[in-house]
Design an enzyme around this catalytic site. Structure first.
Site, mmCIF file in Angstrom:
data_model
loop_
_atom_site.group_PDB
_atom_site.id
_atom_site.type_symbol
_atom_site.label_atom_id
_atom_site.label_comp_id
_atom_site.label_asym_id
_atom_site.label_seq_id
_atom_site.Cartn_x
_atom_site.Cartn_y
_atom_site.Cartn_z
ATOM 1 N N GLN A 31 -6.586 -29.725 18.055
ATOM 2 C CA GLN A 31 -5.145 -29.505 17.985
ATOM 3 C C GLN A 31 -4.399 -30.806 17.672
ATOM 4 O O GLN A 31 -3.384 -30.798 16.983
ATOM 5 C CB GLN A 31 -4.651 -28.923 19.311
ATOM 6 C CG GLN A 31 -3.326 -28.232 19.177
ATOM 7 C CD GLN A 31 -2.898 -27.569 20.469
ATOM 8 O OE1 GLN A 31 -3.003 -28.165 21.553
ATOM 9 N NE2 GLN A 31 -2.431 -26.344 20.375
ATOM 10 N N GLU A 38 15.393 -50.063 -5.576
ATOM 11 C CA GLU A 38 16.556 -49.243 -5.952
ATOM 12 C C GLU A 38 17.441 -48.974 -4.732
ATOM 13 O O GLU A 38 17.974 -47.888 -4.557
ATOM 14 C CB GLU A 38 16.136 -47.951 -6.650
ATOM 15 C CG GLU A 38 15.628 -48.235 -8.066
ATOM 16 C CD GLU A 38 15.380 -46.992 -8.885
ATOM 17 O OE1 GLU A 38 16.200 -46.079 -8.830
ATOM 18 O OE2 GLU A 38 14.353 -46.968 -9.583
#
Lengths: 384, 260
Positions: free
Chosen positions: A278, A363
């Site tokens: 899990q 950017e």
């Protein structure tokens, strides 16, 4: 998830994926190691018409928009974020011409870019002008029918490889950001040189160099728009290019997730595949959800840009901020799922983690994106 | 230069399954692709066009869905496509298939060169290309790895052999079958994919190609497949050791026992 892209966009995505799988994946590690520029791949992208997907048909493009460019960038980045940047960096260098260029400039430069015969690059950053892009020191002095450029641009993607450079330089120092102008400079122009190639953490297949102007004479007709428009052109360019960086981030994240999922299914510990634990399942679930959420935001933003919306600054910044954070998180978790193998350079995932980091920086850093987002939110709320 | 390239749709698997009763290929549930060897023929045809001008016509015989293979060939640079499809072709062996393709090529008419892959990955006979050239009565060169020179009248090609290669000069028109060493096939282009989407391949029946009905399909096929099997792998030989005189005698005995 089905994003209901058009038939043509499906064709574009599938072809980009085919090239990424068959041509880029086998050589990604090689180019990462050698830091060579992947010209053979650029040639394949050119012959497949992918450089023209977002350019108008009258200039030899396929008439699509930013979403089309994002689809290609994402698929290529899934195989290698560095090689994909040769493509995406050309888009960044092309956008000022596409968005603000004259008809003559478009006719002169866009067909070769659409055909992939020439790559492009965008030059704004300098040693002392990063986030504070307004403090650029490169100057352009008008003399008769030409401009004389002087100064050094730093960390320019595609520098040396590209043939067409859009350069932001100051035409009037007294006016600050309002004194900046944008120029088209062709490789080979006298007085234009390239500095040494930078050694980088990631995106190592991408060429990053200085571009040095020493009394570089540029014809006056190469001025984009008019004097003083440089900063506005740069910001409008970023509004359209940031979804592209975000798409690169989504591609990098997806590529790492693909590897992690495959590894989790095949890696056996305690006599069972680790995907049966899990702890691993929940990591995979989070990674998958985050990548899908980022993709949804990127595509929605790209569609908004393509719709001709007046202002997309906030949305573009949100897409880049979110997708780049997802890329960093997901690639880090992919290394975690691989455990010790993930840390080894013989395995592909550590490269994704190194490649992802730049998407939070270039950017506009994630911090600058938050500035843009908040400024626009506040401005919008005042208007109400 | 008018170039014709013949292709075949084959199951996309290297693990071809054979129906044990009919001894034919099991095609159900297997995706069909262009025969890998034919991809090199398509690429070479498009390169020849780029080198000499002209056009490339891609031809296949097969069921209606073979149209997909033709569209793919168009996306890779072929200009026109012809599908010959008719129930009468069912059960064709390599002789009947090459007869049918030759009839279609006669209908296409004006051609300078015909290119085929060296063989199909499903049947592996390598007979259809040579068969076409026999039916058309034109020269053939098989296993071509390079087209060195080509003009309107003749071509000089390198023909791969086990030890090296022969350089063969042939007048045109001719038929070449190509090996994978000849080129690296390109990726499709977006403009090619769009052209392929709207392309309308010619669809010809047995009547259209004016074929002799008796020469078609099962009736026109002299080959009968009795059984298909994987040959038993040969075991390695026995090596005798010891004194030369002793092992010579031993060898003679062994050979006598084997009744050679």
């Amino acid at each position: 998830m089905d994003y209901l892209i058009t038939e043509q966009q499906t064709m574009i995505r599938d072809l980009a994926r085919k090239i990424a799988d068959e041509k880029i994946k086998p050589v990604a590690a090689h180019y990462d190691e050698t830091e060579e520029f992947a010209w053979p791949i650029m040639k394949i992208l050119a012959e497949s018409d992918l450089f023209g997907v977002y350019l108008p048909e009258q200039y030899g493009g396929l008439g699509g928009g930013i979403l089309d460019m994002c689809l290609v960038t994402e698929e290529l980045s899934r195989a290698c974020g560095g090689i994909a940047l040769g493509y995406a960096g050309t888009g960044l260098g092309t956008l000022p011409i596409l968005l603000h260029g004259s008809e003559e400039q478009k006719k002169k430069y866009l067909p070769d870019i659409a055909a992939g015969k020439k790559l492009a690059a965008f030059c704004i950053t300098e040693a002392e002008a990063g986030s504070d892009a307004g403090s650029i020191k490169t100057t352009a002095r008008k003399e008769g029918d030409k401009y004389i450029l002087n100064g050094t641009k730093q960390w320019i993607t595609n520098a040396g490889e590209a043939d067409i450079y859009t350069v932001i330089a100051s035409t009037d120092k007294t006016k600050g950001v309002r004194g900046a102008s944008a120029f088209i400079v062709e490789k080979g122009t006298k007085g234009m040189e390239f500095g040494k190639k930078e050694k980088k953490m990631g995106i190592r297949a991408s060429a990053t160099r200085e571009v040095i102007f020493t009394d570089c004479e540029v014809p006056a007709e190469n001025l984009i728009s008019r004097e003083g428009m440089g900063f506005i052109i740069a910001m409008k360019t970023f509004d359209c290019s940031r979804p592209g960086v975000a798409a690169q981030a989504v591609g990098i994240a997806q590529g790492a997730l693909d590897h992690a999922l495959e590894y989790a299914r095949t890696r056996v510990q305690f006599d069972v595949p680790i995907s049966s634990f899990q702890a691993i399942q929940h990591m995979l679930a989070d990674m998958g959800t985050q990548v899908e959420a980022a993709r949804a935001l990127v595509y929605a933003t790209a569609r908004m840009v393509d719709s001709g919306a007046k202002s997309v600054a906030k949305e573009s910044a949100m897409a880049k901020l979110f997708a780049s954070d997802v890329a960093m998180k997901v690639t880090t978790d992919a290394v975690q799922i691989f455990g010790g193998y993930g840390y080894m350079r013989d395995y592909p995932v550590e490269k994704y983690m190194r490649d992802a980091k730049i998407t939070q920086i270039y950017e506009g850093t994630s911090q600058i994106q938050r500035n843009v987002i908040a400024a626009n939110m506040i401005k919008e709320s005042i208007k109400k | 230069m008018n170039i014709i390239v013949c292709i075949k749709q084959v199951p996309n698997t290297t693990d071809v399954r054979i129906d044990p009763v009919t001894n034919t290929l099991i095609r159900d549930g297997v995706e069909s692709v262009i025969n890998p060897f034919d991809a090199y023929a398509i690429e070479e045809a498009v390169r020849l066009k780029e080198r000499c001008g002209g056009k490339v016509t891609v031809l296949t015989m097969g069921p209606p869905q073979a149209e997909n293979a033709l569209r793919e060939a168009i996306s890779l640079g072929c200009d026109e496509a012809v599908l010959v499809s008719d129930r009468k072709f069912a059960g064709s062996d390599t002789w009947a298939t090459s007869y049918t393709l030759a009839a279609a090529i006669r209908k296409i008419g004006d051609y300078d060169i015909i290119l085929c892959g060296k063989q199909a990955s499903d049947g592996d006979t390598a007979q259809v290309g040579p068969g076409i050239s026999a039916h058309l009565d034109i020269p053939q060169v098989t296993y071509v790895k390079k087209i060195e020179e080509i003009s309107a009248e003749k071509a000089a090609v390198e023909r791969m052999t086990e030890e090296g290669y022969d350089v063969v000069e042939t007048p045109l028109p001719c038929l070449l079958t190509v090996v994978k060493e000849i080129n690296t096939p390109r990726m499709p282009s977006l403009k090619g994919l769009m052209r392929a989407k709207s392309a309308k391949p010619f669809k010809w029946t047995a009547d259209d190609i004016e074929a002799d009905p008796a020469a078609l399909g099962l009736d026109g096929s002299p080959t009968r497949v009795i059984k298909i099997f994987t040959p038993v792998q040969r075991k390695g030989g026995e090596i005798l050791k010891g004194d030369t005189g002793d092992i010579s005698k031993e060898l003679a005995e062994l050979l006598k026992d084997m009744v050679i």
